[in-house]
Structures are given as C-alpha cells and as structure tokens.
Design an enzyme around this catalytic site. Sequence first.
Site: not given
Length: 464
Positions: A112, A325
């Site tokens: 992440d 992301d």
Amino acid sequence: MKRQLVATLLLLIALPAFAASVGAAGIVALLTHADAGRGLKRPELVRRMAHRTRARRRLLSSSSSSHAKEADADRPVRAGLGAGGGGSIVTNEYLVHLSVGTPPRPVALTLDTGSDLVWTQCAPCLDCFDQGVALLDPARSSTYAAVPCDAPLCRALPFTSCGGGGSWGERSCVYVYHYGDKSLTVGQLTTDRFAFEPSSDGGNADGQSERRLTFGCGHFNKGIFQANETGIAGFGRGRWSLPSQLGVTSFSYCFTSMFESKSSLVTLGAPAELQSHAHIGSVQSTPLLKDPSQPSLYFLKLKGISVGRARLPVPERRLRSTIIDSGASITTLPEDVYEAVKAEFVAQVGLPVIGAEAGSALDLCFALPEPASPFWRRRRRRLPAVRVPSLTLHLEGADWELPRGNYVFEDRGARVMCLVLDAAPGDQIVIGNYQQQNTHVVYDLDNDLLSFAPAHCDKLAASL
C-alpha cells in the site's frame, strides 16, 4: 470493553519525534495477487474488485449526507459480471510475502503506497479477520521485543497510549492506526526480524535477506480484509513505511495480471538490471510531487486525458490532485471528469450501452454483437476483438497509454464489455493497481521521479 478501549485510544495524540531508519539496499520480496490460485473465473474476479472499490467509497462517504450515501448505493450496476450473490465484500490487492520472527513465520501484507505503518495480525487476538495462515505469535519468537510507551519510536505515531498489563503488556506502546476507508488496526508497536525471500533458495540482490524492523502487532483489526492477507505493508513517504525503515532511495513493483496465478517481485533499492530484461516497451518518467496536507502520498502532475485521438476538454485544474496508489483497485476520477471519459467511450465504441442490473459495480458496459447476426455472417461468423479507443494519461513529461486489458474487461460468454474505471465525489484522482498491471513502476525517492515501462512482470520472479 473493546469499544471503550478503542474510543479511549483514539483520543490520545502523541508528540512528533524522529524515527531512525536502517540503511539497506537490494532487498527483493515475492509479490502475488490476492486472489491468485483460488480458481476464480474472470467475471468473478472483476466483480470482487468492483465491489471492493464500491465498498471503500461507501465507507469514505459515510460521514456525508444520507442522501449522497443512498445515491451511491443505488448507482447503476451491470449484468454479466457475476450478478447477485452475497457474503462479505473482499479486497482485491497485491500481497508482499515475508517472514517475521525467530523461527520465521510467514505473513502476507497488502502493498500500500497510500499508507505508512507495517503491521500484521498477532496472537492473542481480541477481534481479527480470518486469515489463511496461523496468527503470528510474538511469544514464540526469540527475537521479538515490545517498544515501551515512553520511547521516541512510540511517540512518533499519531495515536498511542501505555499498555496496562495483560494481553497488552506492561507499559508497552499501544497504537491505533486507521485508513481512509475506515479500516482500523489496534495493537502493540514491536520490533522483530523480517526475512525477505523471493525464491525457494532465499536469493536477494545483496545477499542480505534479514532486517530488524518496527511494526504493528495487531490484536484488534476491523475493515475490508480477506483470508489471503494478514496485514498491510505501508510503502508511503512517512517514517514508518517499509522503504523508510530500510533506508532505501528507491523501490519498484510490477503487478502481474489479476487473471493469472503468476508471481512477480517488489524490490527495495535493488539494481536496475534486475528489472530491465522484462521490459517490452520504452521507459518513461514523470516527477513525483508532494502535498503537505497529505505527506505520505505520491502525487503526479496529470495534464490531460485522451480517449482515442480526442483529448478531453477538461481543465487542467480539475486534474491537479492526482495520486498513484498500489492499494486501490480501480482508477477513480472526479465525477465530471469520469462523465467526460464515459461520454467519449460511448461515442467512439458505437455499441449498445447495457441498462442497469444488480451485480457488478462497473458503471459503463456495452453489449457485444452475437456471432450469428447478419453483421458477423458477412465476416464468416468469426468474432474478432471489438475496436476500443486507446486511453492515455498525459503526465508531466510522459504519456501513459494504458494497455487495452488495463481499462477494458470483456466477458464473451455473457457478450458484455465494460470500462474498468470509476467515479468518486471530490477532486482527487487515484490511479489504481488494475491500471498498473504488467507495468514495471519505479519510485526514485532521491530524485522524486516515477518511471514506468510495459513489462512481462512474471519474468522478474522467474529470473531468480
């Protein structure tokens, strides 16, 4: 009791402090898709991903008006992508495979780039999601150590308190860490050995596959998780992220197709020659930008979007807040920008748009022609690929033309073709991992530069 504990912890705000990092270079770890090896069909994989994206957005918007929330829940959804069904909403991410402790125990952490903390579920568990491997038990590791609550390492986190004994430990650092989709982990801040082993022989770029790292041992973990993962590996800009703790000046990943059970690699400080042999196109670069209001995120300067040869008439100011992301599935656009993209695809594809039907969260789908129609009879009943316009993100210094499979999904059995993009309230654009498949992405932290190239990502793991 648990609710009282969490509520109390959320009220505690610590003073900022400097966290030391550990210098390292050339770390390599195995990377797989969360659904790899589960035998799921393509429509089901897309349905799971779309539901994950919709669930995240509902959580993000739950604090807004109830009218907006109901409107989001009732948005059109399409047929042919595993319609119906029940059960839990699941994640659809990419997992870094590591080992923790002595003796080493396996963990699988979601990669992440939108967060910082590294954490995994630990025993004893007060409230945890199901996972496919045994919980990490710190009591069984001879190299485990709890971080005391008066240590600068503890005070550097935004929400911490002192453990009062029992399962929390005496005066140990108890943390609370939450995410934009309202997932939450509560536990002890600890240190232990991490082993990075991308292959069966444990090969790594610099021959050093172990590091002692600070991480969260989560005892109370709630959110949208699934059985294949055990926690999250933060790769953000903050001091707690994996790149920051390792002290590397670059990292990279290469996501294999979500429809294949193939592995790839995530590299931290590894030399460029590890990846270049897998490239199937030229390398482009664009600046990585910072925003003090969201210091952990990686921002890009998006200047425009083209569908085919048509550059959308969207003011550049509407594209100003763009992040890349790895933890988000589908690329999301502000609603007005998404509508402009959608209208251009409808105009250029020229196929009937399918009406709303319960099932998938994908918003724009087209009906594919039947092979037996007169149109296809004139072409000897062959069903060639439907013409789809290209989709290009015009970045500062680079034009990222996405491969067809990174923004279009076809279910030939159901004769449906869908655009894999989504809209979200607000101004932020999020480039998700579906659009990054089979692309080698390199973050040069020293020079604030993002480089990318189309690649056969599975060749990275196969080369070790």
